[in-house]
Design a protein around this motif. Structure first.
Motif, PDB file in Angstrom:
ATOM      1  N   LEU A 149      -6.486   8.014   1.697  1.00 18.78           N
ATOM      2  CA  LEU A 149      -5.771   9.282   1.696  1.00 18.78           C
ATOM      3  C   LEU A 149      -4.408   9.136   1.039  1.00 18.78           C
ATOM      4  CD1 LEU A 149      -6.522  12.003   2.639  1.00 18.78           C
ATOM      5  CD2 LEU A 149      -5.411  11.558   4.837  1.00 18.78           C
ATOM      6  N   ALA A 150      -3.744   8.050   1.368  1.00 18.26           N
ATOM      7  CA  ALA A 150      -2.431   7.814   0.778  1.00 18.26           C
ATOM      8  C   ALA A 150      -2.550   7.628  -0.727  1.00 18.26           C
ATOM      9  CB  ALA A 150      -1.791   6.588   1.426  1.00 18.26           C
ATOM     10  N   ASP A 151      -3.567   6.908  -1.137  1.00 11.21           N
ATOM     11  CA  ASP A 151      -3.763   6.716  -2.575  1.00 11.21           C
ATOM     12  C   ASP A 151      -3.996   8.060  -3.255  1.00 11.21           C
ATOM     13  OD1 ASP A 151      -5.562   3.504  -2.425  1.00 11.21           O
ATOM     14  OD2 ASP A 151      -3.428   4.012  -2.373  1.00 11.21           O
ATOM     15  N   ARG A 209     -14.884  -1.830   5.378  1.00 15.90           N
ATOM     16  CA  ARG A 209     -14.757  -1.400   3.971  1.00 15.90           C
ATOM     17  C   ARG A 209     -16.079  -1.491   3.235  1.00 15.90           C
ATOM     18  NH1 ARG A 209      -9.067  -1.290   2.537  1.00 15.90           N
ATOM     19  NH2 ARG A 209      -7.916  -2.075   4.326  1.00 15.90           N
ATOM     20  N   ARG A 256       0.838  -1.188   0.000  1.00 15.29           N
ATOM     21  CA  ARG A 256       0.000   0.000   0.000  1.00 15.29           C
ATOM     22  C   ARG A 256       0.872   1.237   0.000  1.00 15.29           C
ATOM     23  NH1 ARG A 256      -1.377  -2.467   4.834  1.00 15.29           N
ATOM     24  NH2 ARG A 256      -3.608  -2.381   4.400  1.00 15.29           N
ATOM     25  N   TYR A 257       0.222   2.365  -0.307  1.00 15.47           N
ATOM     26  CA  TYR A 257       0.907   3.644  -0.186  1.00 15.47           C
ATOM     27  C   TYR A 257       0.812   4.100   1.254  1.00 15.47           C
ATOM     28  CZ  TYR A 257       1.665   4.380  -5.127  1.00 15.47           C
ATOM     29  OH  TYR A 257       2.108   4.270  -6.413  1.00 15.47           O
ATOM     30  N   LEU A 258       1.951   4.552   1.746  1.00 15.43           N
ATOM     31  CA  LEU A 258       1.944   5.107   3.097  1.00 15.43           C
ATOM     32  C   LEU A 258       2.180   6.600   3.004  1.00 15.43           C
ATOM     33  CD1 LEU A 258       4.181   2.528   4.970  1.00 15.43           C
ATOM     34  CD2 LEU A 258       1.699   2.599   4.844  1.00 15.43           C
ATOM     35  N   LEU A 259       1.638   7.319   3.959  1.00 15.44           N
ATOM     36  CA  LEU A 259       1.851   8.762   4.004  1.00 15.44           C
ATOM     37  C   LEU A 259       3.227   9.040   4.571  1.00 15.44           C
ATOM     38  CD1 LEU A 259      -1.626   9.709   5.452  1.00 15.44           C
ATOM     39  CD2 LEU A 259      -0.816  10.153   3.148  1.00 15.44           C
ATOM     40  N   ARG A 291      -3.009  11.016  -2.324  1.00 14.96           N
ATOM     41  CA  ARG A 291      -1.742  11.743  -2.395  1.00 14.96           C
ATOM     42  C   ARG A 291      -0.853  11.181  -3.472  1.00 14.96           C
ATOM     43  NH1 ARG A 291       0.722  13.828   2.445  1.00 14.96           N
ATOM     44  NH2 ARG A 291      -0.918  14.827   3.643  1.00 14.96           N
ATOM     45  N   ALA A 292      -0.971   9.889  -3.695  1.00 13.94           N
ATOM     46  CA  ALA A 292      -0.103   9.280  -4.712  1.00 13.94           C
ATOM     47  C   ALA A 292      -0.655   9.500  -6.098  1.00 13.94           C
ATOM     48  CB  ALA A 292       0.024   7.787  -4.435  1.00 13.94           C
ATOM     49  N   LEU A 349      -3.683   8.506  -7.122  1.00 14.87           N
ATOM     50  CA  LEU A 349      -4.589   7.459  -7.571  1.00 14.87           C
ATOM     51  C   LEU A 349      -5.999   7.769  -7.100  1.00 14.87           C
ATOM     52  CD1 LEU A 349      -2.500   4.404  -6.452  1.00 14.87           C
ATOM     53  CD2 LEU A 349      -2.890   5.102  -8.798  1.00 14.87           C
ATOM     54  N   GLU A 406      -5.643   4.522   3.976  1.00  9.55           N
ATOM     55  CA  GLU A 406      -5.212   3.995   2.691  1.00  9.55           C
ATOM     56  C   GLU A 406      -5.733   4.868   1.558  1.00  9.55           C
ATOM     57  OE1 GLU A 406      -5.138  -0.344   2.969  1.00  9.55           O
ATOM     58  OE2 GLU A 406      -5.672  -0.336   0.836  1.00  9.55           O
ATOM     59  N   ARG A 465     -10.339 -14.013   3.644  1.00 12.27           N
ATOM     60  CA  ARG A 465     -11.530 -13.810   2.832  1.00 12.27           C
ATOM     61  C   ARG A 465     -11.246 -14.229   1.403  1.00 12.27           C
ATOM     62  NH1 ARG A 465     -12.555  -7.884   4.687  1.00 12.27           N
ATOM     63  NH2 ARG A 465     -12.410  -7.598   2.444  1.00 12.27           N
ATOM     64  N   GLY A 505       5.068  13.135   0.952  1.00 13.09           N
ATOM     65  CA  GLY A 505       3.877  12.785   0.165  1.00 13.09           C
ATOM     66  C   GLY A 505       3.504  11.351   0.442  1.00 13.09           C
ATOM     67  N   THR A 506       3.750  10.497  -0.520  1.00 13.63           N
ATOM     68  CA  THR A 506       3.425   9.098  -0.260  1.00 13.63           C
ATOM     69  C   THR A 506       4.578   8.208  -0.675  1.00 13.63           C
ATOM     70  OG1 THR A 506       2.469   8.789  -2.430  1.00 13.63           O
ATOM     71  CG2 THR A 506       0.974   9.412  -0.655  1.00 13.63           C
ATOM     72  N   GLU A 507       4.570   7.064  -0.116  1.00 11.36           N
ATOM     73  CA  GLU A 507       5.628   6.110  -0.374  1.00 11.36           C
ATOM     74  C   GLU A 507       5.002   4.744  -0.495  1.00 11.36           C
ATOM     75  OE1 GLU A 507       8.959   6.922   2.375  1.00 11.36           O
ATOM     76  OE2 GLU A 507       8.895   4.728   2.609  1.00 11.36           O
ATOM     77  N   LYS A 565      -2.353  -0.813  -8.046  1.00  5.46           N
ATOM     78  CA  LYS A 565      -2.195   0.581  -7.660  1.00  5.46           C
ATOM     79  C   LYS A 565      -0.940   1.199  -8.253  1.00  5.46           C
ATOM     80  CE  LYS A 565      -4.862   0.594  -3.481  1.00  5.46           C
ATOM     81  NZ  LYS A 565      -4.865   0.769  -2.038  1.00  5.46           N
TER      82      LYS A 565
END
Lengths: 282, 698
Positions: free
Chosen positions: B461-463, B445, A91-94, B465-466, B468, B459, A125, A98-100, A146
């Motif tokens: 928010l991070a998307d 979710r 996932r993207y982390l803050l 910012r990225a 997406l 998640e 699941r 910005g994001t990483e 993503k």
């Protein structure tokens, strides 16, 4: 028994087994797994809890890595109901800039190679699990939507999953489209002579003690029908052996590690205790 | 373990624990039953699925020691399976008798293809009864020694029990030599090695007997070794005369001392058949059984009776060869056979006609034993039954007929009941509707819900910012949803529901003592009221529900009464059926439960509930009686339990409610792991049922 090499904390995909793990084959599971690995066929390990699935996998990682001089990396992911696809893939982390992007454990395993082990896979699941489908067929790719990229699995990568198909288990089951991507190896508790040696080795108990514990295991497992009881697992018997080595009387060690660990039902506890008392001199 | 009255231990007390113990050791299930004539030591007939023990153990002064007696008895019986008594094969040579006396297997003809090796073995002997007894004692010795080695924790108990058994042995002084040597064999098997005072005639045979028996104490001894020892011991015993006479003075002999000369076995096997003479009975040596050991005579020959049919089976075993070319198959009325171990008065007993487990009251030629039923109409269903003794299902065993109750004259009963309970129903309904606040599933979710899912938000928010697009499933929803519940109420309509409910008038929630024109209530009345109340409440909640009754008479006639089918809509017609409920007959719960589960299968719902209301134990005419007296209780309970387990395995939650005051014990066994309750006061059933329903769906 810390088998990892190096620092106490290390990246998950760098975890390898340093010494040969102790594993006594019950039948031909070692040869079968080797054959599956050489063709990169994903494997499903089925069996009751505490019967040696994880130890077997550790042994295979060590063994399959020998030609290269070091064990295959082993990335273990324990599955649960709340696990999402991003937990596996990343996932993207803050961050301050910005994001990483951070790779999830599955992605890391795919990149670095070795065995990626999804333990208790039936707990996850089903919509999360479909993420692995592309890794289990001839494509051997992982799509990271993503990031808009597709990763090709490292050559040494293989996916292995496990679960316990016990009688009392939840009504959860694997989707057939997932299930049929794996070759399944079934595990059972080892036969008495073999289990005696395992208990002896793992607990340090005397041969007579190990033999008594294996006999207790075999007899109490006769109660596994109709959901009366599950087990005892080899692990519990080893615990009892270790307690005995520490000076706890064997009857008491069995009471603690076997009887009360397995059931709260009074009558069952008494019945199992009578078996222990028959095998172990008071 | 001690009873209030002292140190005696009863089989009823220890049955639950020892059943588990026996099952663990032998990997088999058996019914532990009390002997019906404990003073008759010969009455130990065990079958593959029943074990008979004395009703009480009171030989020792400590309760623990008496419990140990039962434990030893069961360990011994389990050892037959663990140590391979029934795996006897003529192809496997003995390990410990190098000069084998057994003829080669190929030379021994089999009368039928399914004759067991033990049957073939016993045909080597002309005095078969004696041979079986000798084999029994020797095998028991081998097994007891095996037990003491394998279960060191029981060594003390075994020693104690064996010493006690020795103290009960009959005296040797009055016995003729053959009988005396047979008795000494038993004592040797119990560990006796003290010197004996006997006429010289017996001295060498005693030493040789002990030498023949000793190898069986070795860990390497198998059942074939027992067979070898039997040939030798039998030879030693039958060489001696069996007449009362003066054989000289008694002198001491030490059994442990070695024989003076090596034994010579000049017998040839098979023994030629003897000519039987009148008065032969007197010459037969009988062996008094040992109390803690079992008597397996018939089972050594592979005959497996469904009920304890010991006399018949021994009759077959000991039939004369010339009287019957097919001894295992027929019961010839032929010559009189002495079977001394059967009847202590030396009477001859032929098998009774008909066999004891027939049911004369089912007069049609419906076959109780072959038994497949066939569903011959749209409302007929065939169900399996679980036979716990045989550990298998009997397929197509019960024929269940479903029938909708015809309506009674009017729905007056329904209206009057609701009127009487009016304060109750809305209260329950309110509670049912209000359960939303507690203990629900939280779905993460979700596109909407009451709370934000923080992980999803971060998640997203991070998307963002990225660069997406963010996922919009950011909420946690509490899962009330539609109430996706389907319930089946299953009521016992057996004839015992015509019994009165004994209860103080003041405890009736309706206050008055007259309802529906009666001044008392029977169980069925209370059940009817419960039905009415439940119908009303369920109407309000909107859950799908079915109300059914069951009873019947025999496995070919299980009645399943539809009061309101689960798919049916509630109406005046349905309400009018309630008053038509009447008691029927017996209670074959297993089939009824299976059919109720089928009703729920057919209905799609996430939560499925089966509430079983009964006033007594499961019972029907042919519901386990084939296993003998007293076996039908456990049989019926096990089948009922199995049916409940099947329902649970299919995702149906089951709950059992009973008003049988004596129900505490049997219900516990039946419902271990299943929700159940005993209602103290049957008249509280309507209230209780609603409360229960509320608890279970919230």
């Amino acid at each position: 028994m810390n088998l990892a090499r190096g620092d106490l904390a290390q990246p998950a995909e760098a975890y390898t087994i340093a010494e040969q793990p102790y594993y006594l084959p019950v039948s031909d599971e070692v040869e079968v797994f080797e054959a599956a690995y050489s063709r990169r066929i994903p494997v499903l390990l089925k069996g009751p809890t505490g019967c040696g699935k994880t130890r077997f996998l550790e042994y295979m990682c060590w063994r399959l890595g020998q030609p290269q001089g070091e064990a295959l990396p082993l990335v273990t992911i324990t599955c649960h109901e709340d696990m999402s696809a991003s937990d596996l893939v990343g996932r993207y982390l803050l961050s301050s800039e910005g994001t990483e992007w951070q790779d999830g454990p599955l992605t890391r395993a795919v990149k670095s190679g070795g065995i990626c082990y999804l333990d208790e896979v039936v707990e996850a699941r089903k919509d999360t699990l479909v993420v692995i489908h592309s890794l289990t067929d001839h494509r051997r790719i992982l799509a990271i939507e993503k990031r808009g990229i597709v990763l090709r699995a490292a050559d040494s990568f293989l996916l292995v999953v496990s679960y316990n198909p016990g009688y009392q288990s939840s009504l959860k089951d694997l989707k057939h489209s997932t299930r049929q991507r794996f070759a399944a190896v079934e595990f059972h508790y080892p036969p008495r002579e073999l289990e005696t040696r395992i208990i002896e080795h793992e607990s340090g108990a005397a041969p007579e003690t190990a033999s008594a514990l294996a006999l207790i295991g075999e007899k109490v497992r006769n109660l596994n029908h109709q959901g009366l009881l599950e087990g005892p697992s080899t692990r519990l018997l080893i615990y009892a052996g270790r307690l005995a080595v520490q000076g706890v009387g064997l009857r008491r060690a069995c009471e603690v590690a076997v009887v009360h660990a397995m059931t709260d039902d009074r009558v069952l506890q008494e019945g199992v205790t009578e078996v222990v008392k028959a095998v172990v001199d008071g | 373990m001690a009873e209030a009255s002292g140190s005696a231990v009863s089989i009823d007390q220890v049955r639950p624990v020892l059943s588990i113990y026996y099952r663990a050791l032998s990997a088999r299930e058996a019914e532990l039953m009390a002997q019906s004539r404990p003073e008759d030591r010969r009455q130990f007939a065990d079958t593959a699925t029943t074990i008979r023990l004395p009703p009480r153990a009171a030989r020792f002064s400590m309760a623990e020691a008496n419990f140990g007696w039962f434990k030893v008895a069961l360990t011994h019986r389990a050892a037959h399976y663990e140590a391979g008594t029934f795996r006897f094969s003529l192809d496997v040579p003995a390990a410990l008798y190098p000069d084998t006396q057994l003829p080669p297997a190929a030379s021994l003809p089999r009368r039928h293809p399914d004759e067991t090796d033990l049957q073939v073995f016993f045909r080597l002997f002309s005095r078969r009864a004696l041979a079986v007894d000798v084999f029994t004692v020797l095998e028991d010795f081998r097994l007891d020694e095996w037990c003491k080695r394998t279960y060191p924790g029981l060594r003390l108990d075994f020693d104690r029990v064996q010493a006690d058994a020795l103290s009960e042995r009959p005296g040797l002084r009055s016995m003729p030599p053959r009988a005396a040597l047979a008795e000494i064999l038993v004592r040797l098997s119990l560990g006796a090695r003290d010197p004996l005072s006997l006429p010289r005639l017996l001295h060498e045979p005693v030493r040789q007997l002990r030498a023949a028996l000793d190898p069986l104490a070795s860990p390497a001894a198998t059942v074939t070794d027992t067979a070898e020892a039997t040939l030798r011991a039998y030879a030693l015993v039958t060489r001696l005369p069996n007449l009362d006479a003066d054989y000289g003075d008694a002198e001491l002999v030490d059994p442990s001392s070695d024989p003076l000369v090596p034994a010579v076995w000049r017998e040839r096997w098979p023994e030629p058949e003897r000519v039987r003479l009148e008065g032969d009975a007197v010459l037969e040596a009988t062996i008094e059984p040992v109390s803690y050991r079992d008597a397996l005579g018939s089972r050594y020959t592979g005959y497996r009776p469904a009920a304890p049919l010991e006399p018949e089976s021994i009759f077959r075993l000991r039939e004369q060869a010339e009287g019957d070319p097919d001894p295992a198959g027929q019961r010839s009325p032929g010559p009189i056979i002495t079977s001394p171990a059967v009847d202590s008065h030396d009477e001859i007993r032929r098998p009774p006609e008909p066999l004891p487990h027939d049911h004369p009251e089912h007069e049609d030629d419906f076959d109780e034993h072959a038994g497949h039923v066939h569903a011959d109409g749209p409302n007929c269903f065939a169900y399996q039954e679980w036979d716990h003794r045989a550990a298998t299902y009997k397929q197509s065993w019960c024929l269940l007929r479903e029938a909708t109750l015809p309506p009674a004259g009017s729905s007056a009963f329904y209206r009057e009941t609701l009127q009487a309970y009016r304060h109750l129903v809305p209260e329950i309904r309110r509670q049912l509707e209000g359960f939303a606040a507690t203990g629900l599933r939280r779905l993460r979710r979700q596109p909407d819900g009451e709370e934000l899912d923080l992980d999803a938000c971060i998640e997203a928010l991070a998307d963002l910012r990225a660069g997406l697009p963010a996922d919009d499933r950011l909420y946690i929803r509490k899962q009330i949803a539609e109430r996706d519940v389907a319930v089946v109420f299953l009521l016992d309509l057996s004839s015992s529901t015509a019994d009165r409910v004994t209860t103080a008038e003041s405890s009736r929630p309706i206050g008055g003592s007259t309802l529906h024109g009666k001044t008392y209530s029977t169980i069925i009345d209370v059940e009817k009221e419960s039905v009415a109340v439940c119908m009303a409440a369920m109407q309000q909640t909107g859950d799908a529900f079915g109300i059914y009754g069951f009873s019947g008479s025999g496995r070919s006639d299980v009645r399943f009464v539809v009061i309101k089918d689960i798919e049916e809509r509630m109406s005046q017609l349905v309400a009018a059926r309630i008053d038509a409920l009447k008691p029927i007959h017996t209670t074959r719960m297993g089939a009824a439960i299976r059919h109720a589960a089928r009703k729920l299968h057919g209905h799609d719902a996430r939560t499925k509930l089966l509430l079983l209301v009964s006033d007594g134990r499961p019972f029907d005419h042919d519901y386990g009686q084939q296993y003998g007296e007293g076996a039908e209780v456990e049989y019926a309970i096990r089948d009922t339990r199995k049916a409940l387990d099947e329902a649970r395995g299919a995702g149906i939650r089951t709950y059992v409610l009973t008003v049988d005051q004596g129900g505490m014990d049997y219900l516990r066994d039946m419902c271990d792991g299943i929700d159940y309750e005993v209602l103290a006061d049957m008249s509280m059933l309507p209230v209780h049922l609603l409360n229960l329903y509320r608890r279970l769906v919230s």
